[in-house]
Each structure stands twice: as C-alpha cells, then as structure tokens.
Design a protein around this motif. Structure first.
Motif, PDB file in Angstrom:
ATOM      1  N   PRO A  27      32.954  41.406  36.643  1.00 36.11           N
ATOM      2  CA  PRO A  27      33.830  40.224  36.574  1.00 36.11           C
ATOM      3  C   PRO A  27      33.279  39.024  37.326  1.00 36.11           C
ATOM      4  CG  PRO A  27      35.118  42.202  36.992  1.00 36.11           C
ATOM      5  CD  PRO A  27      33.676  42.615  37.099  1.00 36.11           C
ATOM      6  N   ASP A  28      32.517  39.294  38.394  1.00 36.64           N
ATOM      7  CA  ASP A  28      31.970  38.189  39.184  1.00 36.64           C
ATOM      8  C   ASP A  28      30.951  37.357  38.414  1.00 36.64           C
ATOM      9  OD1 ASP A  28      33.501  38.818  41.372  1.00 36.64           O
ATOM     10  OD2 ASP A  28      31.979  40.106  42.283  1.00 36.64           O
ATOM     11  N   ASP A  29      30.462  37.889  37.300  1.00 39.94           N
ATOM     12  CA  ASP A  29      29.495  37.141  36.493  1.00 39.94           C
ATOM     13  C   ASP A  29      30.162  36.034  35.691  1.00 39.94           C
ATOM     14  OD1 ASP A  29      27.427  38.817  37.330  1.00 39.94           O
ATOM     15  OD2 ASP A  29      27.764  40.226  35.674  1.00 39.94           O
ATOM     16  N   PHE A  30      31.494  36.028  35.677  1.00 45.67           N
ATOM     17  CA  PHE A  30      32.239  35.081  34.851  1.00 45.67           C
ATOM     18  C   PHE A  30      33.179  34.266  35.739  1.00 45.67           C
ATOM     19  CE2 PHE A  30      30.961  38.700  32.393  1.00 45.67           C
ATOM     20  CZ  PHE A  30      30.444  38.128  31.243  1.00 45.67           C
ATOM     21  N   SER A  31      33.138  32.958  35.557  1.00 48.19           N
ATOM     22  CA  SER A  31      33.903  32.074  36.434  1.00 48.19           C
ATOM     23  C   SER A  31      35.394  32.192  36.167  1.00 48.19           C
ATOM     24  CB  SER A  31      33.456  30.629  36.230  1.00 48.19           C
ATOM     25  OG  SER A  31      33.671  30.226  34.879  1.00 48.19           O
ATOM     26  N   SER A  32      36.174  32.041  37.227  1.00 50.90           N
ATOM     27  CA  SER A  32      37.625  32.033  37.088  1.00 50.90           C
ATOM     28  C   SER A  32      38.078  30.642  36.660  1.00 50.90           C
ATOM     29  CB  SER A  32      38.297  32.434  38.401  1.00 50.90           C
ATOM     30  OG  SER A  32      37.871  31.582  39.453  1.00 50.90           O
ATOM     31  N   SER A  33      39.329  30.532  36.313  1.00 50.02           N
ATOM     32  CA  SER A  33      39.826  29.288  35.722  1.00 50.02           C
ATOM     33  C   SER A  33      39.795  28.121  36.705  1.00 50.02           C
ATOM     34  CB  SER A  33      41.258  29.488  35.228  1.00 50.02           C
ATOM     35  OG  SER A  33      41.766  28.274  34.731  1.00 50.02           O
ATOM     36  N   PRO A  34      39.374  26.946  36.224  1.00 51.17           N
ATOM     37  CA  PRO A  34      39.440  25.747  37.062  1.00 51.17           C
ATOM     38  C   PRO A  34      40.797  25.049  36.971  1.00 51.17           C
ATOM     39  CG  PRO A  34      38.351  25.220  35.006  1.00 51.17           C
ATOM     40  CD  PRO A  34      38.692  26.683  34.942  1.00 51.17           C
ATOM     41  N   PHE A  35      41.699  25.582  36.141  1.00 55.46           N
ATOM     42  CA  PHE A  35      42.978  24.926  35.900  1.00 55.46           C
ATOM     43  C   PHE A  35      44.088  25.551  36.741  1.00 55.46           C
ATOM     44  CE2 PHE A  35      40.578  24.796  31.836  1.00 55.46           C
ATOM     45  CZ  PHE A  35      40.316  23.424  31.810  1.00 55.46           C
ATOM     46  N   ASP A  36      44.937  24.716  37.287  1.00 57.14           N
ATOM     47  CA  ASP A  36      46.054  25.186  38.103  1.00 57.14           C
ATOM     48  C   ASP A  36      47.036  25.992  37.258  1.00 57.14           C
ATOM     49  OD1 ASP A  36      45.014  23.864  40.288  1.00 57.14           O
ATOM     50  OD2 ASP A  36      46.238  22.060  40.013  1.00 57.14           O
ATOM     51  N   GLY A  37      47.550  27.076  37.843  1.00 65.38           N
ATOM     52  CA  GLY A  37      48.604  27.835  37.196  1.00 65.38           C
ATOM     53  C   GLY A  37      48.145  28.919  36.256  1.00 65.38           C
ATOM     54  N   VAL A  38      46.856  28.943  35.900  1.00 69.51           N
ATOM     55  CA  VAL A  38      46.387  29.939  34.935  1.00 69.51           C
ATOM     56  C   VAL A  38      46.468  31.347  35.520  1.00 69.51           C
ATOM     57  CG1 VAL A  38      44.371  30.774  33.659  1.00 69.51           C
ATOM     58  CG2 VAL A  38      44.938  28.335  33.666  1.00 69.51           C
TER      59      VAL A  38
ATOM     60  N   ARG B  20      23.245  41.206  27.800  1.00 71.17           N
ATOM     61  CA  ARG B  20      23.499  42.372  28.648  1.00 71.17           C
ATOM     62  C   ARG B  20      24.518  43.317  28.028  1.00 71.17           C
ATOM     63  NH1 ARG B  20      25.368  39.419  33.937  1.00 71.17           N
ATOM     64  NH2 ARG B  20      26.324  38.132  32.302  1.00 71.17           N
ATOM     65  N   LYS B  21      24.419  44.586  28.395  1.00 66.41           N
ATOM     66  CA  LYS B  21      25.431  45.565  28.051  1.00 66.41           C
ATOM     67  C   LYS B  21      26.516  45.557  29.125  1.00 66.41           C
ATOM     68  CE  LYS B  21      22.301  48.583  25.489  1.00 66.41           C
ATOM     69  NZ  LYS B  21      21.754  49.967  25.339  1.00 66.41           N
ATOM     70  N   LEU B  22      27.637  46.191  28.814  1.00 63.80           N
ATOM     71  CA  LEU B  22      28.775  46.190  29.738  1.00 63.80           C
ATOM     72  C   LEU B  22      28.400  46.731  31.114  1.00 63.80           C
ATOM     73  CD1 LEU B  22      31.802  45.769  30.264  1.00 63.80           C
ATOM     74  CD2 LEU B  22      32.173  48.098  29.412  1.00 63.80           C
ATOM     75  N   ALA B  23      27.585  47.779  31.132  1.00 62.58           N
ATOM     76  CA  ALA B  23      27.213  48.396  32.414  1.00 62.58           C
ATOM     77  C   ALA B  23      26.462  47.437  33.325  1.00 62.58           C
ATOM     78  CB  ALA B  23      26.366  49.644  32.156  1.00 62.58           C
ATOM     79  N   ASP B  24      25.867  46.405  32.747  1.00 62.91           N
ATOM     80  CA  ASP B  24      25.084  45.444  33.525  1.00 62.91           C
ATOM     81  C   ASP B  24      25.878  44.195  33.887  1.00 62.91           C
ATOM     82  OD1 ASP B  24      22.791  47.081  33.296  1.00 62.91           O
ATOM     83  OD2 ASP B  24      22.430  46.283  31.282  1.00 62.91           O
ATOM     84  N   MET B  25      27.182  44.190  33.551  1.00 65.57           N
ATOM     85  CA  MET B  25      28.026  43.028  33.837  1.00 65.57           C
ATOM     86  C   MET B  25      29.132  43.391  34.810  1.00 65.57           C
ATOM     87  SD  MET B  25      28.484  41.161  30.104  1.00 65.57           S
ATOM     88  CE  MET B  25      28.659  42.630  29.073  1.00 65.57           C
TER      89      MET B  25
END
Length: 311
Positions: free
Chosen positions: A285-296, A278-283
């Motif tokens: 932030p919700d398409d990418f998971s947030s950190s599973p680690f505490d404190g990040v 995909r190009k940027l226009a088609d992405m």
C-alpha cells in the motif's frame, strides 16, 4: 489489468484506495486480508444502496416486462422493490462482513453491506424512510415515461447490465451499460439510469465510453447482428434522471469522442506506470499515494485495513 470509468475516478481520488479495491482485493484468495478487502469494497452508502435497489427493480421486473412486449405495471414493480429493499436492509443490518467465509453469491439477491453499519451505528430510521420514498419515486417517474417505454417495447432485443470489454492502451477497457436496446433497422440505444437526488450528474463521458465499447467489443453470442452499427456516433445515448424526472439525450461530436478516448488512454497509462509491471507480491500500500483531498479517508471503505497497514 482491467480499466473502467469508476476505477479511473477512484485512482484519481486516492491511489491507495484504488490499490485495495482493484489490485489487492480478492474473493477467492486464501489470504484473509485480501478477502477482507474484497468485502470492504462491497460497502455502500445508503444513497448508493438505494440506487442499486432501483437498478435491480428495473433489470428484474421492468425490463422483463418490456422483453415480453408488455408495459410494466406499477403494483408489480413496487411490490418487487419492497421485497428487495426489506431483504437487503435486513442483511445489511446483520453486517455480512461478520461472516467473511460466506461467499457473497450465497446471499443471492438479499446481499447488501452498508458503510454506516461497518463503521458506525447504522442507518437512521429517517434515512431508511427517505431511501424507500426515493425508490418509489424513481420507479414511478420511469413508469410515467410512456414514450420511452414504448420505444423500448419496439426494440428487437434488450440487454440489462451486460458487460462490454475490449483491449486498448495496454489494458482491458470494461463498461457495463444499464440497458442496451437493439433495433431491427436502426442504430442501438444505450440508456443510463441515474438516481441522484439533485440530478447534477452529466453522464456524457460514461455514455461515450459505453458507445465506444459497444462498437469495439467482441459481441456476446446472443447479441443480434446489426449492420447499421459502424461507429459509436450511430448509437443513441440517453441519460435518465429518475428522481428529478428528466431525460437527457446526449449527441456527441468528434471532439467529445476524442476526449473520451484521450481520457481512457491517459488514465490507463497512469495506472500502468503506478504498477510498473510488478506482481502483487512485489507491491505494498505504501507504493500508492493516499488522497490529497479532505474528507476522502473518512468516507473510505478500506480505512480499517489501510490504517492497520500504516499503524
């Protein structure tokens, strides 16, 4: 897409942070949010900023002296460090993110941006004092390693912070060694300066990636011809821990080099899968998971725009 060890580590830690830093951020985009992401990506902790000051002193004065076939002088190196430290601290306290339309390059060597200024009350006097003491200690420890410095004096040419890149696994693999030393009749050396207070970092993977990049990259025009360089196994790899005053000589075997290649291939594949052509226009932030680690999230430079996006 460009791949580096730092981007791979960021992706593993938090895909959304990787997206903001490596995909969304742009210093030239008209979109103010993309410009903001670029500037947020410049934020450093006090410790990482202190390390960057040390890197600049080594590249700016110590390597320069060695290129001139002279041993570096303590007084000159410390004076240069003090100048850089004070200039950058003054800029960081002003917070250059408050002037988003001013190009980073226009700040010159004075540019620095601190996480604690953008998201808090700034560094304490004790943190600043400790940072300066560690800058001095790192420089003095390096200057005491006369054996290493004399070996560098004998190099045919030295290159500090020179990017190396090559195409593999569908990405552009990028590495920026702290120092590359080429010799007349022997294999080159790659040196990685570390300024960790506890010295727990083992840089074998980073150095293995640099060695592979030096062999596979299209050489810079000013790189000397080196017929002895045939495999990454030929390259000497040194990790110099400046604060604990220790030098580690990494001798990698075939298994280590294969592991480094597998790391690049697996990481690149995962990143490419996340983007999925995909190009940027088609992405988003919700398409990418947030950190599973505490404190990040608490220590993330991009939390302001990340939280605004998900408000």
């Amino acid at each position: 897409m460009k791949w580096s060890l730092s981007s791979a580590k960021t992706f593993r830690k938090c895909q959304r942070q990787w997206y903001f830093r490596n995909v969304f951020a742009s210093p030239t985009a008209k979109d103010p949010e993309r410009r903001a992401a670029f500037l947020l990506g410049k934020l450093q902790s006090v410790a990482s900023w202190r390390g960057s000051v040390v890197d600049e002193v080594i590249s700016g004065t110590i390597v320069g002296s060695l290129k001139s076939r002279q041993l570096p002088e303590r007084q000159e190196a410390i004076a240069f460090a003090r100048k850089i430290f004070d200039m950058q601290l003054a800029t960081a306290k002003k917070n250059p993110l408050r002037e988003p339309d001013m190009p980073v390059a226009s700040w010159g060597r004075s540019y620095a941006a601190l996480f604690s200024v953008e998201y808090g009350d700034g560094p304490t006097a004790e943190e600043i004092e400790t940072a300066w003491r560690e800058v001095v200690a790192a420089i003095e420890n390096l200057l005491r390693h006369r054996g290493l410095l004399n070996r560098l004096l004998g190099a045919k040419s030295l290159f500090a912070q020179r990017p190396l890149q090559y195409q593999a696994y569908g990405v552009t693999v990028v590495g920026v060694p702290d120092l590359i030393a080429f010799y007349e009749n022997e294999a080159p050396a790659i040196i990685d300066w570390k300024a960790h207070a506890v010295g727990s970092s083992d840089a074998w993977l980073q150095l293995a990636i640099y060695a592979g990049a030096l062999v596979k990259c299209t050489p810079h025009k000013d790189f000397p011809e080196n017929p002895s360089l045939r495999e990454s196994a030929d390259i000497r790899l040194l990790e110099v821990q400046l604060l604990i005053d220790r030098i580690r000589n990494h001798e990698l075997d075939d298994e280590d080099r294969a592991a480094a290649e597998d790391y690049i291939a697996d990481s690149a594949s995962t990143m490419l899968t996340a983007i999925d052509g995909r190009k940027l226009a088609d992405m988003s932030p919700d398409d990418f998971s947030s950190s599973p680690f505490d404190g990040v999230c608490a220590d993330c430079s991009f939390k302001r725009i990340c939280w605004e996006t998900n408000a």
